[in-house]
Design a protein around this motif. Sequence first.
Motif, PDB file in Angstrom:
ATOM      1  N   GLN A  91       0.971  -1.529  -0.433  1.00 38.36           N
ATOM      2  CA  GLN A  91       0.018  -0.098  -0.428  1.00 38.36           C
ATOM      3  C   GLN A  91       1.233   1.351  -0.285  1.00 38.36           C
ATOM      4  O   GLN A  91       1.799   1.784   0.776  1.00 38.36           O
ATOM      5  CB  GLN A  91      -0.812   0.007   1.619  1.00 38.36           C
ATOM      6  N   ASP A  92       0.885   2.292  -0.896  1.00 39.34           N
ATOM      7  CA  ASP A  92       1.290   2.693  -0.761  1.00 39.34           C
ATOM      8  C   ASP A  92       1.389   3.948   0.078  1.00 39.34           C
ATOM      9  O   ASP A  92       0.447   4.418   1.126  1.00 39.34           O
ATOM     10  CB  ASP A  92       1.274   4.093  -1.838  1.00 39.34           C
ATOM     11  N   ASN A  93       2.523   4.376   1.057  1.00 39.48           N
ATOM     12  CA  ASN A  93       2.059   5.010   1.635  1.00 39.48           C
ATOM     13  C   ASN A  93       3.455   6.510   1.923  1.00 39.48           C
ATOM     14  O   ASN A  93       4.100   6.738   3.045  1.00 39.48           O
ATOM     15  CB  ASN A  93       3.063   4.236   3.175  1.00 39.48           C
ATOM     16  N   LEU A  98       3.186  16.979   0.789  1.00 39.47           N
ATOM     17  CA  LEU A  98       4.026  16.885   0.181  1.00 39.47           C
ATOM     18  C   LEU A  98       4.294  16.361  -0.984  1.00 39.47           C
ATOM     19  O   LEU A  98       3.390  16.224  -2.027  1.00 39.47           O
ATOM     20  CB  LEU A  98       5.403  16.429   1.076  1.00 39.47           C
ATOM     21  N   THR A  99       4.952  17.282  -1.895  1.00 38.07           N
ATOM     22  CA  THR A  99       5.549  17.382  -3.805  1.00 38.07           C
ATOM     23  C   THR A  99       5.601  16.200  -3.682  1.00 38.07           C
ATOM     24  O   THR A  99       6.254  15.345  -3.273  1.00 38.07           O
ATOM     25  CB  THR A  99       5.577  18.970  -4.044  1.00 38.07           C
ATOM     26  N   VAL A 100       5.378  15.389  -5.069  1.00 38.84           N
ATOM     27  CA  VAL A 100       6.500  14.356  -5.719  1.00 38.84           C
ATOM     28  C   VAL A 100       8.453  14.626  -4.765  1.00 38.84           C
ATOM     29  O   VAL A 100       8.565  13.644  -4.675  1.00 38.84           O
ATOM     30  CB  VAL A 100       6.345  14.902  -6.506  1.00 38.84           C
ATOM     31  N   ARG A 101       8.661  16.196  -5.208  1.00 38.72           N
ATOM     32  CA  ARG A 101       9.957  15.915  -4.396  1.00 38.72           C
ATOM     33  C   ARG A 101      11.031  16.252  -3.074  1.00 38.72           C
ATOM     34  O   ARG A 101      11.230  15.745  -2.641  1.00 38.72           O
ATOM     35  CB  ARG A 101      10.758  17.590  -5.112  1.00 38.72           C
ATOM     36  N   ASP A 133       7.943  16.244 -14.717  1.00 39.77           N
ATOM     37  CA  ASP A 133       7.347  17.266 -14.836  1.00 39.77           C
ATOM     38  C   ASP A 133       5.909  17.569 -13.911  1.00 39.77           C
ATOM     39  O   ASP A 133       5.072  19.159 -13.456  1.00 39.77           O
ATOM     40  CB  ASP A 133       6.142  16.908 -16.269  1.00 39.77           C
ATOM     41  N   ARG A 134       6.010  16.218 -12.718  1.00 35.20           N
ATOM     42  CA  ARG A 134       4.642  16.824 -12.023  1.00 35.20           C
ATOM     43  C   ARG A 134       5.462  17.353 -10.554  1.00 35.20           C
ATOM     44  O   ARG A 134       5.983  17.013  -8.955  1.00 35.20           O
ATOM     45  CB  ARG A 134       4.198  15.338 -11.381  1.00 35.20           C
ATOM     46  N   LEU A 142      -1.837  13.292  -8.000  1.00 38.58           N
ATOM     47  CA  LEU A 142      -1.464  11.923  -8.542  1.00 38.58           C
ATOM     48  C   LEU A 142      -2.344  11.015  -8.858  1.00 38.58           C
ATOM     49  O   LEU A 142      -2.974  10.078  -7.509  1.00 38.58           O
ATOM     50  CB  LEU A 142       0.238  11.536  -8.134  1.00 38.58           C
ATOM     51  N   SER A 143      -2.255  10.217 -10.020  1.00 38.31           N
ATOM     52  CA  SER A 143      -3.450   9.133 -10.181  1.00 38.31           C
ATOM     53  C   SER A 143      -2.654   7.807  -9.743  1.00 38.31           C
ATOM     54  O   SER A 143      -1.598   7.892  -9.150  1.00 38.31           O
ATOM     55  CB  SER A 143      -3.304   8.510 -11.539  1.00 38.31           C
TER      56      SER A 143
END
Lengths: 313, 271
Positions: A91-93, A98-101, A133-134, A142-143
């Motif tokens: 499961q994504d945790n 926060l942003t991707v970066r 780009d994200r 995000l998807s």
Amino acid sequence: MTEGGVSQPLVSGKALVKRFGDFEAVRGIDIEVNQGEAFGFLGPNGAGKSSTMRMIACVSPRSDGDLRVLGMDPDIDGPRIRARIGVCPQQDNLDTELTVRENLQVYGRFFGLSRAQVREKAVELMEFAQLSDRANAEVESLSGGMKRRLTIARSLVNDPELLLLDEPTTGLDPQARHLLWDRLFRLKQRGVTLIITTHYMDEAEQLCDRLVVMDGGRIVAEGSPSALISRYSSREVLELRFAPGEQAGHEAKVEGLAERVEVLPDRLLLYTANGEAALEQVTARGVRPVSSLVRRSTLEDVFLRLTGRTLVD
Amino acid sequence: MSTVVQQRSTGRVLGLWRTAWLVVEAHWMWYRRHWHSNLFSSGLHPLLFLAAMGLGFGSQVRPSAATGGVDYLNFVAPSLLLLGVVFTAVSESSYPVLSGFKWQQHYIAMIATPMRPGCIVLGLVQWMSLRLLLAGAVYTVIATFFGAWLNAGAIFVMFVGVLTGLACATPVMALASVTYDEGNRFTLIMRLVVIPMTLFAGTFFPVDSIPLGVRWLTWISPLWHGTELARGVTLGGLDVLPFLGHLAYLLALLLTGGALATRGFARRLVN
């Protein structure tokens, strides 16, 4: 990990057991994963795959048996092992606020990397995960596929010697899965050792050099996907689809046309070297299925043979 | 055949304090973009109380022995700071901590790194200290313009605020680490423990007026111990022994809560 030219296994488990109270999730398994290998645990939900992964990830002390990861004992050197491996959980945790970066940078810092190192690494990993780009988008936006890629990218932040992927593509659409497989394949080419759990046979066939089939906490078969298929199944499979409930009545009529016949709720599976030839004979005997299909054997068939059950219910 | 030589991992294990500080860093990353709403609720909220109670209600109260001989505003200024930080401390240690296990799963992500359960708890405590200090400072500075402080003891009150807040926070963190449901118990704690505590801890009036039968509620309340310390310094009249006693009580609560939280985190994350 290579000392004197002899490479020791990155993971080696002997008679490994995991108990939760009275329940035995893993019932004495032997595993060995070598450097550069893509190793898979294939099995249905509840087979003990995730429990095994958690023991390897040093967040679940073994109940019995022996385990060495990177040559160390997880019970003693958990943090030292964890510093050198990457974990992509089922499961994504991610930190969705926060942003991707920022996710990549914060996580990198947990591994003791300097600020300069994590800044550089984040750029590289966003490139790898096709999320450049994200970079400054909050994860919330995000998807599912993007989040998954970011989770995998995050698990690479410490340049792990061993990467653990628990059900990496579960819940993703086909396009997102293929994109992810492509990324994992690249990692494999770069020499990263992968351990993957999955209940998708196509995933196991795509990614794994060698795998074990688990069922009910035990290993029921081991080998490369092709070796397992040739050992436990025929080259081709003829599927005969009937109206639900009618398939069993036709079982006797197809007897002798295949090495083995499996009866599923809505169809018969005929295991044979030549599916087309078998289909002709079936037709000659007057059996009229609703539809028919000749296909290659897959790990799904191996699993069916070994356990009498299908992988995905 | 591939000739790529695999690079060894760059990850390494840092010491307890440095690792814990990374938890602070991670929270800061989030806070620096969300500080306005947080600072408003944790720093400005008690100021509303100060305006309403200290200035509004206080205008009806004459300085007397009950207020230590000072204006009501000066009497409630230190205790309202504590009230504010205790609310912040308890609420930030309940659902947000449970979320780290259950919803956002931050701690599950952290435990996959070299981080240990004790580092996470220590980091959370450090982060909490900073937030409480900041909230206390905002309150202290603005309250100064109200004329709420009689002396520089106000600075000490900020630190009493941190200690009192932590003494309430770590037990709640420990509770959050053993909470597996949706956390409805935190609402009950707020209603049945924290809010009553503010009524029996001498926040708005001296505890001498509380009947002896329920005075024990005062004595076990960390808010009262903090209030005694804070008032003792700003208004005077606190001897060394009681001073040390209150300090010791708060420290004991903080450390016991911290130890229980560490055990709870360890059991929940590594099992």
